[in-house]
Every structure is written in C-alpha cells, then in structure tokens.
Design a protein around this motif. Structure first.
Motif, short mmCIF file in Angstrom:
data_model
loop_
_atom_site.label_atom_id
_atom_site.label_comp_id
_atom_site.label_asym_id
_atom_site.label_seq_id
_atom_site.Cartn_x
_atom_site.Cartn_y
_atom_site.Cartn_z
N THR A 1 0.83 -1.21 0.00
CA THR A 1 0.00 0.00 0.00
C THR A 1 0.86 1.25 0.00
OG1 THR A 1 -1.73 -1.17 1.21
CG2 THR A 1 -1.83 1.22 1.22
N MET A 2 1.89 1.27 0.83
CA MET A 2 2.76 2.44 0.92
C MET A 2 3.49 2.69 -0.41
SD MET A 2 2.34 3.76 3.87
CE MET A 2 3.74 4.85 4.08
N GLU A 3 3.84 1.61 -1.09
CA GLU A 3 4.50 1.79 -2.40
C GLU A 3 3.60 2.53 -3.37
OE1 GLU A 3 4.54 1.25 -6.41
OE2 GLU A 3 3.49 -0.38 -5.37
N SER A 4 2.32 2.16 -3.41
CA SER A 4 1.41 2.77 -4.37
C SER A 4 1.21 4.25 -4.11
CB SER A 4 0.06 2.04 -4.35
OG SER A 4 -0.58 2.24 -3.11
N LEU A 5 1.34 4.67 -2.85
CA LEU A 5 1.10 6.08 -2.56
C LEU A 5 2.38 6.90 -2.49
CD1 LEU A 5 1.65 6.74 0.78
CD2 LEU A 5 -0.23 5.11 0.91
N LEU A 6 3.52 6.28 -2.15
CA LEU A 6 4.75 7.05 -2.03
C LEU A 6 5.57 7.09 -3.32
CD1 LEU A 6 6.07 6.13 1.54
CD2 LEU A 6 4.89 8.20 0.80
N SER A 7 5.43 6.07 -4.17
CA SER A 7 6.20 6.06 -5.42
C SER A 7 5.95 7.30 -6.27
CB SER A 7 5.88 4.79 -6.23
OG SER A 7 6.43 3.66 -5.62
N PRO A 8 4.68 7.74 -6.46
CA PRO A 8 4.48 8.97 -7.23
C PRO A 8 5.11 10.20 -6.59
CG PRO A 8 2.44 7.72 -7.08
CD PRO A 8 3.41 7.08 -6.13
N VAL A 9 5.10 10.25 -5.25
CA VAL A 9 5.72 11.40 -4.57
C VAL A 9 7.22 11.40 -4.81
CG1 VAL A 9 6.10 12.50 -2.34
CG2 VAL A 9 3.91 11.41 -2.82
N LEU B 1 -0.56 12.04 -9.52
CA LEU B 1 -0.62 10.67 -9.01
C LEU B 1 -0.43 10.66 -7.49
CD1 LEU B 1 1.51 8.86 -11.73
CD2 LEU B 1 -0.94 8.57 -11.37
N ALA B 2 0.42 11.57 -7.02
CA ALA B 2 0.66 11.67 -5.58
C ALA B 2 -0.59 12.14 -4.83
CB ALA B 2 1.82 12.61 -5.30
N ALA C 1 -7.46 17.22 -8.68
CA ALA C 1 -6.75 16.74 -7.49
C ALA C 1 -7.73 16.22 -6.44
CB ALA C 1 -5.89 17.86 -6.91
N VAL C 2 -8.88 16.90 -6.30
CA VAL C 2 -9.88 16.46 -5.32
C VAL C 2 -10.43 15.09 -5.70
CG1 VAL C 2 -12.20 16.92 -4.43
CG2 VAL C 2 -10.53 18.78 -4.56
N VAL C 3 -10.78 14.91 -6.97
CA VAL C 3 -11.32 13.63 -7.41
C VAL C 3 -10.29 12.52 -7.25
CG1 VAL C 3 -12.15 12.34 -9.42
CG2 VAL C 3 -13.01 14.64 -8.99
N TRP C 4 -9.05 12.80 -7.62
CA TRP C 4 -7.98 11.81 -7.51
C TRP C 4 -7.76 11.42 -6.05
CZ3 TRP C 4 -9.08 12.36 -12.16
CH2 TRP C 4 -8.34 11.87 -13.22
N THR C 5 -7.85 12.41 -5.15
CA THR C 5 -7.69 12.13 -3.72
C THR C 5 -8.83 11.26 -3.20
OG1 THR C 5 -6.55 14.26 -3.40
CG2 THR C 5 -7.43 13.18 -1.43
N VAL C 6 -10.05 11.55 -3.63
CA VAL C 6 -11.20 10.74 -3.23
C VAL C 6 -11.03 9.30 -3.68
CG1 VAL C 6 -13.67 10.36 -3.66
CG2 VAL C 6 -12.84 12.66 -3.12
N ILE C 7 -10.55 9.11 -4.90
CA ILE C 7 -10.32 7.75 -5.40
C ILE C 7 -9.26 7.05 -4.54
CG2 ILE C 7 -9.36 6.43 -7.33
CD1 ILE C 7 -10.77 8.36 -9.22
N GLY C 8 -8.21 7.79 -4.17
CA GLY C 8 -7.18 7.20 -3.31
C GLY C 8 -7.74 6.77 -1.97
N ILE C 9 -8.60 7.57 -1.38
CA ILE C 9 -9.23 7.22 -0.10
C ILE C 9 -10.07 5.96 -0.25
CG2 ILE C 9 -10.97 7.95 1.59
CD1 ILE C 9 -9.99 10.83 1.13
N GLY C 10 -10.88 5.91 -1.30
CA GLY C 10 -11.73 4.74 -1.51
C GLY C 10 -10.93 3.47 -1.71
#
Length: 424
Positions: free
Chosen positions: A144-152, A254-255, A310-319
């Motif tokens: 999980t951390m890879e999917s969210l930190l790799s783009p950053v 993506l981040a 960015a808002v929509v992408w963040t919502v998708i990340g939360i889901g």
C-alpha cells in the motif's frame, strides 16, 4: 518490534520493499516514456503495457505458487530481481512501441513469480503465529505504501532529472534487493498439502468461489480496478494534454491519489478495531463510485481544473485504501493458517484479473473514445462491482469484525497423516 529483530525476515522484507518501490517508480516512468514515444496515443500504449502486466500476473502467479516448493527459492528470488534490473535498465534505450511491450512482458513475468515465492518463504522464516500475522500485515502495508509514495518520490526526482534516469535508479534498486535476498537464509520449502500442481495452483481460487465473503472481495476487486485505472492509465494524457502540465505535474497528480490512500490507511487500524471489515470495504466501494462519477462530471462539464482533478484523484485514493487495507484481515479470518499463502496468492491473481478488464478500457477506449465515454464505462463497472459485492457478501457475514469465524479450509498436516498411518 520483535518481528523486525529477526535478521532474515528484516533482510527479506527490505528486499521486498525496495523491489516494490522499484516497480512503482518504473510504472511512473513508463507512463512518461509512453507519452514520449506515442504522444496523444500514450494512454493506449500504457493501457496495453499494463494489460500485458496483468496477463502475466494472472497466469504466472498461480503457476509460481504451485511449483515454488520444488525450486531453490533463494536462487529463484535473486534471479528474478536480476532479470527485473536488467529489463528496467534497457527500457530507456528503446525506440519503438513494441519494444515496450516485449520488455514489460519480461519484467512483469519476473514480478509475478517473485510475489508468491516471497509469500511462501515468510511462514518458513517467521514461525511464531502472532509474528507471522504481523509479517503478512507488514507485507500488505508495504504494498500500500508503495502505491502512494512512489508517485511522490517520482515527482521529487523529476524536479532534478529526466524520467529516463528513474529507470537507472530502479534498476539499481532491484540489484540491491537481489543482494539482500542473497544474504538471507531461506530454508527449503515445506511440501504442500496438495500433491498435484494443478490442485495447488487452484486451491485458493476454489476457496474464494465457495466462501461468501471472499466472493464479495472478488467483486470489490473490480470496483478498485475500475477507479484505479482512471488514475494509473489516464493521468499522463489528462495532465499533459488537458491541463497542459509537465512530467513532474503528472507525478504530483498521481501523488494526490496516494495522499488520499495514506490518510485513510493511517486512520483505518483503529477504525477496524470497532467497525466490521465489510462495512468499511462497502463504504470504500461507495466512495470509489462517487470518485468515478466525479471524474465523469469533470470532463462532461468541461471543468478541467487542477483543483477539481486533485480532489477527485484524492477521493479515489481514499476509496482504494478503504477497500484494500482490510482485505488481508478478511483473508486471514476465512482460511486455516496453512492455507493463508494460497488465499493470498489467489487474491493476487484475482485482483489483477479485475485490472486486466479495466486497463484496456482505460487505455484503448480512452484513446479512441475520449475521457467522458471511457470514464462513464469505468464508473458503471465500479457501480456493478459494488452491487455485486453487496449481493455476494451477506450482511450477517461480517468476516473480520470483533469475532473471528472458524477457519473454512483446513489441511491435515503431513506429520499428522504419518502418525495416523503408524497408528493404523
């Protein structure tokens, strides 16, 4: 933490984390490479490349899980890392789109074999029951951390270098992973409870098909894949062509999705102590349906703004976090301990099977039909998966909330069979 005081596990876990981040950075760089080679057709190229990835994961992973106890596992893991490092090193040198497809096929075949082999090694290194559970959780958190930190990390790196340098860094990462595995004492594999390779390859899938809550997880895999494909496949073209952004802007968008995943993942452990996994995961599915619907609304209304996206992408990340994070807990409470690797291998293949459906939609239809049509189709798939999960996973079968149901799959240990034979 007692688990990470175990030297061999610590090295093996480090190898997994480095390899995961190598794969994540490669995915970001691959999207930029596709844009460099194909321009407006980058979505189709990336969609095809990721479809090849999913085919490899769906086909290779069960076979690797079936035969892993017949191979020298440390040598295999090292070899797979070396192959991935060599392939990534060759990616920035290619000049034709078909080269991308060939090399991605090799890269993902190696990755598909690495994961089930790694999962099969864990119970032989970590023998304590509670530590084994923590090891499975740590592995899932790492993914999980890879999917969210790799783009950053990619976004930061791209402010100092071009995307082709990312490939060099990830290639070095795979070689470091190989070295860590080489320094790890990996015991010989334990014989499986299943004697036939086909039985071993399909045991976990059969468990999914006959277990209501796991059938619900299968449907939720489609929800995650439908929403996630919008982010993974279409971000590069949407940011570059619609928003007029740069390479770094692609990674930062993506981040944004990764940030949503991080926030939800940090909050979930305490929530899952009080709220049933089914409730959390169904809520996540609803959030993903809302996110995909929001994406459709953005493009249909012509609201191509940075903030809105960015808002929509963040919502998708939360889901995605709400659905993915509790999955491991549901798996562990649905099968016996010796069947856990089979269940995780099955989830690995089945979840990627869902992505195999949605990646071509996002890539091919996105190129030929535009974002509005494509994201509408993906929103419908997300809604269908949510409805299917609600029907397949009964409300009374919460799965991993408060109480632990009895294991549904039990295999008689080989030592017990020997004892019974002597007794006879």
């Amino acid at each position: 933490m007692r688990l990470f005081a175990h030297r061999d596990y610590r090295r093996l876990f480090g190898a997994q984390v480095i390899a995961l981040f190598g794969t994540g950075l490669t995915t970001v760089a691959l999207g930029l490479l596709a844009y460099d080679l194909a321009g407006p057709r980058a979505g189709m190229v990336l969609g095809t490349a990721l479809t090849i990835k999913m085919v490899m994961y769906v086909v290779i992973a069960p076979l690797a899980a079936a035969y892993v106890d017949r191979l020298p596992r440390r040598t295999l893991l090292v070899l797979l890392d070396v192959v991935r490092g060599a392939v990534v090193l060759a990616l920035p040198l290619i000049t034709e789109v078909w080269h991308v497809y060939l090399l991605i096929g090799l890269l993902q075949a190696a990755s598909a074999a690495f994961t089930p082999t790694f999962q099969a090694v864990i119970p032989d290194i970590v023998t304590d029951e509670s530590d084994y559970t923590r090891a499975l959780s740590a592995s899932q958190v790492a993914s999980t951390m890879e999917s969210l930190l790799s783009p950053v990390l990619a976004a930061v790196a791209l402010t100092f270098m071009t995307f082709d340098r990312l490939f060099l860094g990830t290639s070095a990462g795979f070689l470091i992973s190989a070295l860590l595995v080489l320094l790890t004492r990996v015991p010989d594999a334990r014989p499986s409870a299943h004697t036939k390779a086909w039985d071993k390859a399909t045991a976990g899938i059969r468990t999914f098909l006959r277990t209501p809550r796991l059938r619900g997880v299968m449907a939720l895999n489609l929800v995650v894949a439908a929403a996630g494909s919008i982010v993974v496949v279409n971000t590069v073209n949407y940011v570059r062509d619609r928003l007029g952004g740069s390479q770094s802007d692609v990674a930062w968008m993506l981040a944004a999705s990764g940030t949503g995943t991080l926030v939800a993942a940090l909050a979930l452990p305490r929530v899952l102590d009080r709220v049933a996994a089914r409730t959390v995961m169904m809520t996540g599915a609803g959030v993903l349906v809302g996110g995909t619907t929001g994406a459709v609304a953005l493009v249909a209304a012509g609201l191509t703004t940075w903030i809105g996206t960015a808002v929509v992408w963040t919502v998708i990340g939360i889901g995605m976090a709400l659905v993915i994070t509790p999955t491991g807990k549901v798996l562990r409470t649905s099968v016996g301990r010796n069947a856990i690797p089979e269940a995780f291998a099955a989830q690995f293949s089945l979840s990627h099977l869902a992505w195999l459906v949605t990646y071509p939609v996002a890539g091919w239809l996105g190129t030929s039909g535009g974002f509005t049509l494509t994201w509408s189709v993906l929103a419908v798939l997300a809604a269908a998966g949510t409805i299917g999960a609600l029907l397949l996973w009964p409300r009374h079968d919460e799965g991993a909330a408060g109480t632990t149901p009895p294991p549904l799959v039990r295999h008689t240990p080989r030592t017990d069979r020997a004892t019974l034979s002597k007794a006879a």
